[in-house]
Motif scaffolding. Sequence first.
Motif, PDB file in Angstrom:
ATOM      1  N   GLY A  20       0.819  -1.204   0.000  1.00  0.00           N
ATOM      2  CA  GLY A  20       0.000   0.000   0.000  1.00  0.00           C
ATOM      3  C   GLY A  20       0.853   1.253   0.000  1.00  0.00           C
ATOM      4  N   SER A  21       0.176   2.376   0.159  1.00  0.00           N
ATOM      5  CA  SER A  21       0.844   3.675   0.108  1.00  0.00           C
ATOM      6  C   SER A  21       0.459   4.507   1.322  1.00  0.00           C
ATOM      7  N   THR A  22       1.408   5.340   1.756  1.00  0.00           N
ATOM      8  CA  THR A  22       1.166   6.284   2.842  1.00  0.00           C
ATOM      9  C   THR A  22       1.473   7.683   2.331  1.00  0.00           C
ATOM     10  N   PHE A  23       0.522   8.581   2.472  1.00  0.00           N
ATOM     11  CA  PHE A  23       0.688   9.965   2.071  1.00  0.00           C
ATOM     12  C   PHE A  23       0.736  10.812   3.337  1.00  0.00           C
ATOM     13  N   THR A  24       1.734  11.708   3.408  1.00  0.00           N
ATOM     14  CA  THR A  24       1.873  12.593   4.557  1.00  0.00           C
ATOM     15  C   THR A  24       1.862  14.035   4.064  1.00  0.00           C
ATOM     16  N   ILE A  25       1.013  14.854   4.666  1.00  0.00           N
ATOM     17  CA  ILE A  25       0.940  16.273   4.323  1.00  0.00           C
ATOM     18  C   ILE A  25       1.500  17.055   5.507  1.00  0.00           C
TER      19      ILE A  25
END
Length: 40
Positions: free
Chosen positions: A26-31
């Motif tokens: 999967g993927s992890t997006f951090t803002i």
Amino acid sequence: MGLAIDKAIAEAHRGRVELISEPGVGSTFTISIPFRDSMS
């Protein structure tokens, strides 16, 4: 389209969007958006 909007908002506030992706996991997006303590 959603990530493009998130990136534009983050960059407008001198922030950034980061991505970590693992195939099959999967993927992890951090803002990240910097802020100042208004009490200082």
